[in-house]
Design a protein around this motif. Structure first.
Motif, PDB file in Angstrom:
ATOM      1  N   ALA A 171      -4.218   8.809   8.643  1.00 61.54           N
ATOM      2  CA  ALA A 171      -3.727   8.608   7.281  1.00 61.54           C
ATOM      3  C   ALA A 171      -4.718   7.771   6.474  1.00 61.54           C
ATOM      4  N   GLU A 172      -4.467   7.768   5.172  1.00 59.54           N
ATOM      5  CA  GLU A 172      -5.214   6.895   4.258  1.00 59.54           C
ATOM      6  C   GLU A 172      -4.198   6.033   3.507  1.00 59.54           C
ATOM      7  N   ARG A 173      -4.647   4.835   3.199  1.00 58.52           N
ATOM      8  CA  ARG A 173      -3.789   3.923   2.432  1.00 58.52           C
ATOM      9  C   ARG A 173      -4.418   3.681   1.058  1.00 58.52           C
ATOM     10  N   ARG A 229      -8.384   4.152  -3.004  1.00 54.56           N
ATOM     11  CA  ARG A 229      -8.408   4.063  -1.546  1.00 54.56           C
ATOM     12  C   ARG A 229      -8.549   2.599  -1.122  1.00 54.56           C
ATOM     13  N   THR A 273      -0.544  10.851   4.683  1.00 58.54           N
ATOM     14  CA  THR A 273      -1.145  11.488   5.861  1.00 58.54           C
ATOM     15  C   THR A 273      -2.338  12.340   5.424  1.00 58.54           C
ATOM     16  N   GLN A 315      -7.663   1.688   2.625  1.00 66.85           N
ATOM     17  CA  GLN A 315      -7.914   1.601   4.063  1.00 66.85           C
ATOM     18  C   GLN A 315      -7.805   2.999   4.670  1.00 66.85           C
ATOM     19  N   THR A 316      -8.676   3.248   5.649  1.00 64.91           N
ATOM     20  CA  THR A 316      -8.639   4.534   6.348  1.00 64.91           C
ATOM     21  C   THR A 316      -8.152   4.317   7.767  1.00 64.91           C
ATOM     22  N   GLU A 318       0.908   4.900   1.729  1.00 66.96           N
ATOM     23  CA  GLU A 318       0.289   5.593   2.869  1.00 66.96           C
ATOM     24  C   GLU A 318       0.535   7.094   2.753  1.00 66.96           C
ATOM     25  N   TYR A 363       0.840  -1.191   0.000  1.00 66.96           N
ATOM     26  CA  TYR A 363       0.000   0.000   0.000  1.00 66.96           C
ATOM     27  C   TYR A 363       0.879   1.245   0.000  1.00 66.96           C
TER      28      TYR A 363
END
Length: 870
Positions: free
Chosen positions: A500-502, A493, A480, A495-496, A478, A476
């Motif tokens: 941060a978001e992945r 997207r 911020t 994962q949240t 990542e 992934y």
């Protein structure tokens, strides 16, 4: 007993597998359970433990590491067991529930392919015997080399002789034959191979023909010379079916069915093989002190196996013998022989390599060994260019072209390939571009991720961007939350998190699939490429086998040449006449074994008329037995095609060599020493012909003196007088009375081993001279053996008394008496009489050649001296 699912699986596979020890793959071990565990732990010396079988029940268990399984399998096979190997046939990580397992092969003594189970210099035959219409069909297949032999014999004795020569490690027999106790007892007497009683359908003829046609890819078996060989073909069909049943479905290296006849070779029964110590010594069954230990200077396992076959089955055709000797002679005197030896020493066992490759048991190193060996073929052919004898030229023709196999294998297989074929590292860099790409992904994963992270940080302007990995979501990107506004549109997207978001990208997802599976995929690709290379090699099986036959022939001839050159052998004349004449012959084994004594050579003259039966007398330890064996060995060597240790020799071909030597019993068969002696003697008298050579040592010694002399005398007369026999015979004996035969039988000649007496000592001269002797010097030999002095002195007293006619115990001297007894003959003679002028005259006749008229005059004088009736 309620069993766990795994133990239920084990039980089912065990039920479906022919009787054997089942090695059951569990992770990194092969485990054995129940009775198999009890047996294996005892044989292998490994710890017996227990495993949960279900509802608290424990079952016996023992195991061995899978990577060392071959060593343990070999020990179980040598202990006389079959071993079924049960492997995991699906990836445990992909299995839904219990891992699927199947028996992938059954290893038996006659189907072994691994080096640890095979002897380099000997074939490993699986045999089948079928009896039909008064004939025995015999089939022998060496799975390790692909050699496939069939023959038919009309006598059980000939069948047993063949089995003794071939020494199969396993037999297939119809149940009817296997239940014949007398036959099985005789079979056990010549072979210790594992016996498998089989259902009759396995030997059904039409089914056998169909199986063989499928195997050999032919419409008929007539092209192999098998027309009319019904029992033999039935046996061969049983072998093919048995191999399929034991997991050997691929038999691509079995390309020929070779019928043969024992009539074209000298027959050597087991007694002769044993007594002459051709390939095994009498002491411990080893090679030391055998004929093969002298002649075998081969450089390859193939040559060693061929030479062993030559020694156990000499030729009878003088043209074939001459062709071998021509090859040996050419190599003896040519420098190419040493070059040939050096090249052959680097040649691996291609016959067994191609066997393992064809059966799917080979690894990458086997292919490399094959390539290395085939790469020597051009140099071998060049070394042979100056040589032109028939068999050397034939061998050179067999070498031929290598079909590009060394080049293919050299390009494809990594020189440092491991032993395993499914874990990667076996295919060379640069051989397959797709494989190289997958390997690069596997090796360069971290570098690629670092480069991608740098690239994405620069592209998006997000300096804090990082690429990570976890087992749930994979790779992934990542970002911020403060930088989410600058995320590119191609980010997806995933994962949240709190801060941060992945994300993933198509490029990262594609790479993830590559990198996560790269190592496993590379190993699978390597195995697939290896299989393609293997199939290409399998397609050249006949070429490789032909080259192997050429190498074996060259090596065997060069071995005989090397032995001849090293030991000072000469080429004998071999013909179809009845004369065996040897000048200054030497025992091929003993002359090399003597360290402190020079071997004394001796002459021999044998024929079927004037010198047909030689009576050899002389003391114990003087060399009688050595001499008679020596003549047999030199005759055999000549018919093998070897030069022999003699100044010169003429050898009239022998169809068989028979020996009756030494004392042995077979108590397990209820036979005493004397019974064994008489059985062997009966075999000789019933089967010898005027073309045979017979060696007899001490006939009649296993019974009373009267019986023994009577039997020995009658045997000698039979061999001399029976027109269908009259075989050339060497008869060593302590029965000095047999020397009288020379007076009445024109083909009998007396010889003795000369000794010199000096100061109550005897010196063995080891020389065979004309005439008989009446001394055995047994007490002297007893003294040399270390018998106590009192025993020796007492024996002298008793001997002197017996020679004076005191044969009753109450008239024998007391232990303290008789020291001054007069010297006389040193053996009790049953034909000795008091002084008599008639007997004196008869003895004189023994030393003279007289005409018929002289004989009549002598008879008249005898009548006058004896004052008896006409």
């Amino acid at each position: 007993m309620t069993l766990t699912p795994m133990m239920q699986q084990y039980r089912r596979i065990k039920r479906e597998t022919p009787p054997s020890i089942l090695m059951f793959r569990l992770g990194d071990f092969y485990e054995m359970f129940f009775d198999d565990a009890l047996t294996a732990s005892r044989i292998l010396g490994i710890t017996l433990t227990a495993r949960e079988g279900g509802k608290g029940n424990k079952v016996p268990m023992c195991g061995v590491p899978y990577h060392a399984a071959q060593e343990y399998i070999a020990r179980l096979i040598r202990a006389g067991h079959k071993v079924a190997v049960c492997d995991q046939v699906e990836d445990p990580s992909l299995a839904k529930g219990l891992v699927k397992r199947e028996v992938t092969r059954i290893v038996t003594p006659g189907t072994a392919l691994d080096e640890g189970l095979l002897r380099e210099g000997s074939n490993n035959y699986l045999a089948a015997i079928h009896r039909a219409g008064g004939l025995f069909g015999l089939c022998c297949l060496d799975l390790s080399t692909g050699e496939f032999l069939v023959t038919e014999l009309d006598r059980e004795a000939d069948l047993l002789n063949e089995i003794g020569r071939l020494s199969p490690s396993e037999f297939l027999l119809p149940k009817e034959l296997a239940e014949d106790r007398d036959f099985m007892r005789r079979l056990r007497g010549v072979s210790g191979g594992l016996v498998n009683p089989c259902d009759d359908w396995l030997f059904e003829h039409e089914s056998a023909v169909r199986r063989l046609r499928e195997l050999l890819r032919t419409q008929s078996l007539d092209g192999f010379g098998c027309a009319g060989l019904v029992p033999a073909i039935s046996a061969a069909g049983a072998v093919v079916q048995y191999l399929k049943d034991t997991g050997h479905a691929s038999l691509a290296h079995v390309t020929r069915l070779a019928p043969y006849s024992t009539d074209r070779r000298m027959v050597l029964d087991l007694a002769t093989q044993r007594n002459l110590e051709l390939v095994r010594n009498l002491r411990n069954g080893g090679r030391e002190g055998t004929l093969i230990s002298v002649l075998d200077r081969t450089s390859t396992a193939m040559g060693a196996r061929l030479l062993r076959g030559w020694i156990l089955q000499p030729l009878v055709d003088t043209e074939e013998i001459g062709a071998r000797m021509d090859g040996v002679e050419e190599l003896v005197g040519n420098a190419a022989s040493e070059t040939l030896g050096r090249l052959l020493s680097d040649f691996k066992d291609t016959e067994r390599l191609i066997g393992r490759i064809d059966c799917g048991h080979a690894n990458a190193r086997d292919l490399l060994a094959l390539a290395q060996s085939l790469g020597l073929v051009p140099a071998l052919a060049e070394a042979l260019a100056p040589l032109h004898s028939r068999l050397v030229a034939e061998a050179r023709g067999l070498l031929g072209d290598t079909g590009g196999l060394p080049e293919l294998i050299g390009k494809a297989i990594d020189p440092s390939a491991p032993l395993t074929v499914r874990e990667g590292g076996i295919i060379r860099e640069g051989y397959d571009a797709e494989l190289d790409e997958v390997r690069a992904v596997s090796r360069g994963g971290k570098e690629w991720i670092a480069a991608l992270q740098k690239h994405e940080a620069e592209r998006t302007g997000i300096r804090s961007l990082k690429i990570g990995y976890n087992r749930v979501f994979g790779y992934y990107i990542e970002v911020t939350k403060t930088n989410l506004g600058t995320v590119p549109a191609d980010y997806i997207r995933k994962q949240t998190l709190v801060n941060a978001e992945r994300f993933v990208t198509p490029e990262l997802k594609e790479y993830e699939e590559k990198v996560l599976n790269a190592e496993g995929k590379a190993a699978a690709m390597e195995y697939a490429i290896f299989q393609k290379v293997r199939e290409r090699v399998v397609g050249e099986t006949e070429r490789v086998q032909r080259i192997g036959r050429g190498i074996a022939l060259l090596d065997a001839l060069n071995s005989l040449a090397s032995a001849a050159r090293r030991n000072g052998y000469t080429r004998p004349v071999v013909n179809d006449a009845d004369v065996i004449e040897i000048v200054d012959g030497r025992h091929p084994v003993l002359e090399l074994a003597l360290a402190d004594e020079r071997f004394v050579p001796n002459d021999t003259l044998l024929n079927t008329e004037t010198d047909q039966l030689l009576i050899i007398t002389g003391p114990n330890m003087a060399g009688k037995s050595t001499y008679i064996r020596q003549v047999a060995l030199l005759t055999l060597m000549a018919q093998v095609g070897s030069f022999i240790p003699a100044a010169r020799a003429t050898i009239g071909v022998a169809d068989r060599i028979f020996t009756r030597v030494g004392a042995s019993d077979e108590l397990s068969r209820g036979q005493s020493t004397f019974m064994v002696e008489m059985n062997e003697t009966a075999n000789i008298l019933n089967n010898a012909t005027e073309k045979s050579l017979i060696v007899l040592d001490e006939i009649g010694r296993g019974t009373s003196t009267f019986d023994g002399i009577s039997i020995a005398w009658a045997v000698a007369e039979y061999l001399h007088n029976t027109s269908l026999v009259r075989a050339r015979t060497l008869f060593a004996t302590h029965y000095h009375e047999l020397t009288e035969l020379e007076m009445n039988l024109p083909g009998v000649k007396n010889y003795n081993v000369a000794v010199k007496e000096w100061n109550d000592e005897i010196i063995f001269l080891r020389k065979i001279v004309p005439g008989g002797t009446d001394k055995s010097y047994g007490i002297h030999v007893a003294r040399l053996a270390g018998l106590p002095r009192k025993v020796i002195e007492r024996a002298k007293d008793i001997l002197n008394a017996l020679e004076e006619g005191c044969i009753r115990e109450d008239r024998l001297p007391k232990p303290e008496e008789g020291r001054g007894a007069p010297e006389g003959p040193r053996q009790l003679s049953l034909f000795e009489t008091r002084p008599n002028p008639v007997v004196d005259e008869l003895r004189q006749l023994h030393l003279e050649r007289i005409t018929p008229i002289e004989a009549l005059n002598i008879l008249k004088r005898l009548k006058e001296k004896s004052n008896g009736p006409d």
